[in-house]
Design an enzyme around this catalytic site. Structure first.
Site, PDB file in Angstrom:
ATOM      1  CD1 TRP A  21      -3.016   1.422   0.493  1.00 51.29           C
ATOM      2  CD2 TRP A  21      -1.697   2.317   2.192  1.00 51.29           C
ATOM      3  NE1 TRP A  21      -3.673   2.543   0.892  1.00 51.29           N
ATOM      4  CE2 TRP A  21      -2.792   2.999   1.819  1.00 51.29           C
ATOM      5  CE3 TRP A  21      -0.582   2.923   3.017  1.00 51.29           C
ATOM      6  CZ2 TRP A  21      -2.800   4.408   2.420  1.00 51.29           C
ATOM      7  CZ3 TRP A  21      -0.912   3.987   3.471  1.00 51.29           C
ATOM      8  CH2 TRP A  21      -1.981   4.841   3.401  1.00 51.29           C
ATOM      9  CB  SER A  82       2.241  -4.924   2.729  1.00 52.86           C
ATOM     10  OG  SER A  82       1.702  -4.175   3.747  1.00 52.86           O
ATOM     11  CG  PHE A 143       2.280   3.320   5.825  1.00 48.10           C
ATOM     12  CD1 PHE A 143       1.556   2.460   6.715  1.00 48.10           C
ATOM     13  CD2 PHE A 143       2.671   3.217   4.789  1.00 48.10           C
ATOM     14  CE1 PHE A 143       1.490   1.126   6.373  1.00 48.10           C
ATOM     15  CE2 PHE A 143       2.485   1.755   4.258  1.00 48.10           C
ATOM     16  CZ  PHE A 143       2.083   0.745   5.025  1.00 48.10           C
ATOM     17  CG  LEU A 144       7.033   6.099   4.423  1.00 51.97           C
ATOM     18  CD1 LEU A 144       8.003   6.869   3.582  1.00 51.97           C
ATOM     19  CD2 LEU A 144       6.990   4.678   3.649  1.00 51.97           C
ATOM     20  CB  ALA A 145       8.035   6.188  10.895  1.00 51.67           C
ATOM     21  CD  GLN A 147       5.944   0.103   5.418  1.00 50.56           C
ATOM     22  OE1 GLN A 147       6.318  -0.722   4.780  1.00 50.56           O
ATOM     23  NE2 GLN A 147       5.495   1.354   4.956  1.00 50.56           N
ATOM     24  CG  ASP A 207       4.993  -6.639  10.473  1.00 51.62           C
ATOM     25  OD1 ASP A 207       4.494  -5.280  10.662  1.00 51.62           O
ATOM     26  OD2 ASP A 207       4.853  -7.044   9.224  1.00 51.62           O
ATOM     27  CG  HIS A 235       5.021  -4.112   7.265  1.00 49.90           C
ATOM     28  ND1 HIS A 235       4.152  -5.039   7.389  1.00 49.90           N
ATOM     29  CD2 HIS A 235       4.706  -3.358   6.179  1.00 49.90           C
ATOM     30  CE1 HIS A 235       3.251  -5.054   6.569  1.00 49.90           C
ATOM     31  NE2 HIS A 235       3.545  -4.151   5.774  1.00 49.90           N
TER      32      HIS A 235
END
Length: 257
Positions: A21, A82, A143-145, A147, A207, A235
């Site tokens: 995503w 994902s 969201f990037l952080a 993961q 994760d 993740h």
């Protein structure tokens, strides 16, 4: 029908990599180059992501139709990370003749927690969707952080992840909201249970999006699946543990029938 942006590297047994995503296929580049030393690797930008045009509505049926129209009609190993795990499971369900192996990386066939199945709590995903509408850029950065936040080198990984993501156009809102809808409403456990091809599932114990408890639930859904839980991964195991991922894939490609 507009074809999807894709790139093919290497030669040998074919593997198609499907990203997650809000990402694009550039996220695979370093890992794909390693993998391409052994196999033919195809990277695809999902609709509305990276260099691929938009798709309305952004549904699994429409996405897999677009993939089937874009890529050669031959059996491949489909690897989904994902959200990409849902895409490759749907490919196996709708186009079984095109799938000879399945690899799910940090993916959950039923992303939301329900009836004892381990997953994300529905209210957490609802809050995430609401935040996305209010401030897309801030939500994607967070969201990037998320993961990589449990890893020792989280800061460096988050930076490289952000650099890779920003190397192509940002995903459109239809794709972002559609992707969240897929995660919220889709249950592909029956597709996984019905799979007759070899299946490899790679999970990270750290994760925060796909719980490690899934490693115990998956064999009840698909007893033949090979489930690997990487103790120090989160993740994005293909970024944090590329050598372990490569070894797992090589063993799976050469030894699973």
């Amino acid at each position: 029908m507009q074809k999807l942006h894709h790139q093919t590297l290497g030669a040998g047994k074919p593997i198609v990599l499907i990203h997650g995503w809000a990402m694009h296929s550039g996220i695979w580049q370093d890992f794909a180059e390693r993998l391409a030393g052994h196999y033919q690797v195809t990277l695809v930008d999902l609709p509305g992501h990276g260099h691929s045009g938009p798709l309305t509505p952004f549904t699994l049926e429409n996405i897999t139709d677009r993939l089937a129209q874009t890529l050669p009609d031959k059996p491949c190993c489909w690897l989904g990370w994902s959200l990409g795990a849902a895409v490759v499971l749907e490919m196996a369900r709708r186009f079984p003749e095109r799938v000879d192996r399945l690899v799910l990386v940090a993916g959950n066939p039923c992303f939301l927690q329900q009836n004892g199945w381990p997953g994300m709590k529905p209210d957490v995903l609802d809050k995430f969707a609401a935040n996305l509408q209010q401030d897309t850029q801030a939500t994607l950065t967070r969201f990037l952080a998320i993961q990589v936040m449990a890893l020792a080198n989280a800061k460096a990984l988050a930076k490289s992840l952000k650099t890779a993501v920003l190397s192509r156009p940002m995903p459109d809102n239809t794709a972002l909201q559609g992707g969240l809808d897929i995660l919220k409403t889709t249950d592909l456990r029956p597709a996984l249970a019905a799979a007759t091809v070899p299946v490899l599932v790679v999970l990270g114990k750290k994760d925060s999006l796909v719980p490690a408890a899934l490693s115990h639930a998956l064999p009840h859904c698909q007893p033949a699946a090979q489930v690997c839980l990487l103790e120090q991964a989160a993740h994005t195991p293909f970024l944090s543990h590329p050598e372990e991922m490569l070894a797992l894939l090589k063993d799976f490609m050469e030894n699973q029938r």
